[in-house]
Design a protein around this motif. Structure first.
Motif, PDB file in Angstrom:
ATOM      1  N   TYR A  54      -5.961   4.903  26.500  1.00 59.52           N
ATOM      2  CA  TYR A  54      -6.153   3.678  25.978  1.00 59.52           C
ATOM      3  C   TYR A  54      -7.742   4.332  24.834  1.00 59.52           C
ATOM      4  N   VAL A  55      -8.450   5.111  25.541  1.00 58.25           N
ATOM      5  CA  VAL A  55      -9.782   5.675  24.643  1.00 58.25           C
ATOM      6  C   VAL A  55      -9.136   6.746  23.402  1.00 58.25           C
ATOM      7  N   TRP A  56      -7.923   7.293  23.406  1.00 55.35           N
ATOM      8  CA  TRP A  56      -7.483   7.896  22.598  1.00 55.35           C
ATOM      9  C   TRP A  56      -6.762   7.234  21.359  1.00 55.35           C
ATOM     10  N   PHE A  57      -5.820   6.365  21.919  1.00 55.05           N
ATOM     11  CA  PHE A  57      -5.155   5.664  21.040  1.00 55.05           C
ATOM     12  C   PHE A  57      -6.168   4.624  20.166  1.00 55.05           C
ATOM     13  N   VAL A  80     -10.506   0.876  23.189  1.00 50.97           N
ATOM     14  CA  VAL A  80     -11.544   1.996  23.842  1.00 50.97           C
ATOM     15  C   VAL A  80     -12.247   1.377  24.914  1.00 50.97           C
ATOM     16  N   LEU A  81     -12.492  -0.123  24.953  1.00 53.61           N
ATOM     17  CA  LEU A  81     -13.552  -0.706  25.873  1.00 53.61           C
ATOM     18  C   LEU A  81     -12.573  -0.788  27.004  1.00 53.61           C
ATOM     19  N   ILE A  82     -11.185  -1.040  26.999  1.00 54.43           N
ATOM     20  CA  ILE A  82     -10.337  -1.211  27.878  1.00 54.43           C
ATOM     21  C   ILE A  82     -10.234   0.024  28.783  1.00 54.43           C
ATOM     22  N   GLY A  83     -10.366   1.119  27.763  1.00 57.17           N
ATOM     23  CA  GLY A  83     -10.387   2.684  28.465  1.00 57.17           C
ATOM     24  C   GLY A  83     -11.288   2.683  29.323  1.00 57.17           C
ATOM     25  N   LEU A  84     -12.393   2.303  28.915  1.00 57.45           N
ATOM     26  CA  LEU A  84     -14.056   2.666  29.556  1.00 57.45           C
ATOM     27  C   LEU A  84     -13.963   1.902  30.730  1.00 57.45           C
ATOM     28  N   GLY A  85     -13.536   0.463  30.464  1.00 55.53           N
ATOM     29  CA  GLY A  85     -13.409  -0.392  31.727  1.00 55.53           C
ATOM     30  C   GLY A  85     -12.627   0.278  32.822  1.00 55.53           C
ATOM     31  N   TYR A  90     -11.238  -7.008  35.816  1.00 59.27           N
ATOM     32  CA  TYR A  90     -11.473  -7.706  34.533  1.00 59.27           C
ATOM     33  C   TYR A  90     -10.456  -6.881  33.475  1.00 59.27           C
ATOM     34  N   THR A  91     -10.847  -5.607  33.420  1.00 67.31           N
ATOM     35  CA  THR A  91     -10.350  -4.671  32.659  1.00 67.31           C
ATOM     36  C   THR A  91      -8.687  -4.836  32.613  1.00 67.31           C
ATOM     37  N   ILE A  92      -8.170  -5.025  33.892  1.00 62.97           N
ATOM     38  CA  ILE A  92      -6.652  -5.138  34.041  1.00 62.97           C
ATOM     39  C   ILE A  92      -6.182  -6.204  33.502  1.00 62.97           C
ATOM     40  N   LEU A  93      -6.823  -7.432  33.609  1.00 65.08           N
ATOM     41  CA  LEU A  93      -6.502  -8.632  32.771  1.00 65.08           C
ATOM     42  C   LEU A  93      -6.445  -8.302  31.387  1.00 65.08           C
ATOM     43  N   LEU A  98      -0.589  -2.527  37.045  1.00 62.89           N
ATOM     44  CA  LEU A  98      -0.640  -3.176  38.365  1.00 62.89           C
ATOM     45  C   LEU A  98      -0.791  -2.254  39.641  1.00 62.89           C
ATOM     46  N   VAL A  99      -0.552  -1.017  39.698  1.00 59.36           N
ATOM     47  CA  VAL A  99      -0.822  -0.139  40.642  1.00 59.36           C
ATOM     48  C   VAL A  99      -2.490   0.202  40.984  1.00 59.36           C
ATOM     49  N   VAL A 100      -3.164   0.316  39.871  1.00 60.58           N
ATOM     50  CA  VAL A 100      -4.377   0.369  39.703  1.00 60.58           C
ATOM     51  C   VAL A 100      -5.036  -0.950  40.303  1.00 60.58           C
TER      52      VAL A 100
END
Length: 140
Positions: free
Chosen positions: A17-20, A56-61, A70-73, A119-121
């Motif tokens: 996520y951060v990279w892309f 990037v925010l999802i990756g950091l989350g 919250y990030t998974i959502l 989903l695993v995480v």
């Protein structure tokens, strides 16, 4: 493996996520044209960097454990939207729908692995839910 595999999955998802996302922010993402064609009603020079920031925010989350639920959502919402080109841009995604995906189609279909990993995480970091469920089950 059981002890570390979910953290490896979480960190791997974060790296992707951060990279892309960073590639989109800097305007060098190979997916930029696909995003532009899919979300054609927004100006790409504005939308694509904003999308990159969100990624990037999802990756950091994913790296900050208390934000994971919250990030998974957000990740699952993002992944749902990434499937849109399969329906909107069939000729770009498939040589022969639905059996012969192009490289772009394969790029999108691989998101099923990211969804599964999320989903695993999510299951690992939703321990409060399991605790509440066990308490409710023992009360009945």
């Amino acid at each position: 493996m059981e002890k570390h595999s979910i953290n490896v999955m979480r960190i791997s998802l974060a790296i992707v996520y951060v990279w892309f996302g960073a590639l989109k922010i800097f305007g060098i993402s190979p997916a930029g044209e696909l995003v532009e064609q899919t979300v054609y009603w927004f100006r790409p020079e504005i939308f694509i960097p904003i999308l990159g920031i969100c990624e990037v925010l999802i990756g950091l989350g994913l790296l900050i454990k208390k934000f994971i639920p919250y990030t998974i959502l957000l990740l699952l919402l993002h992944m749902t939207v990434t499937l849109f080109p399969i329906f909107i841009l069939k000729t770009i995604c498939f040589n022969s729908f639905p059996f012969c995906p192009t490289l772009i189609g394969q790029y999108i279909i691989k998101n099923l692995v990211l969804i599964s990993g999320a989903l695993v995480v999510s299951g690992k970091y939703n321990e409060k839910y399991y605790i509440e469920m066990n308490l409710r089950l023992s009360e009945e």
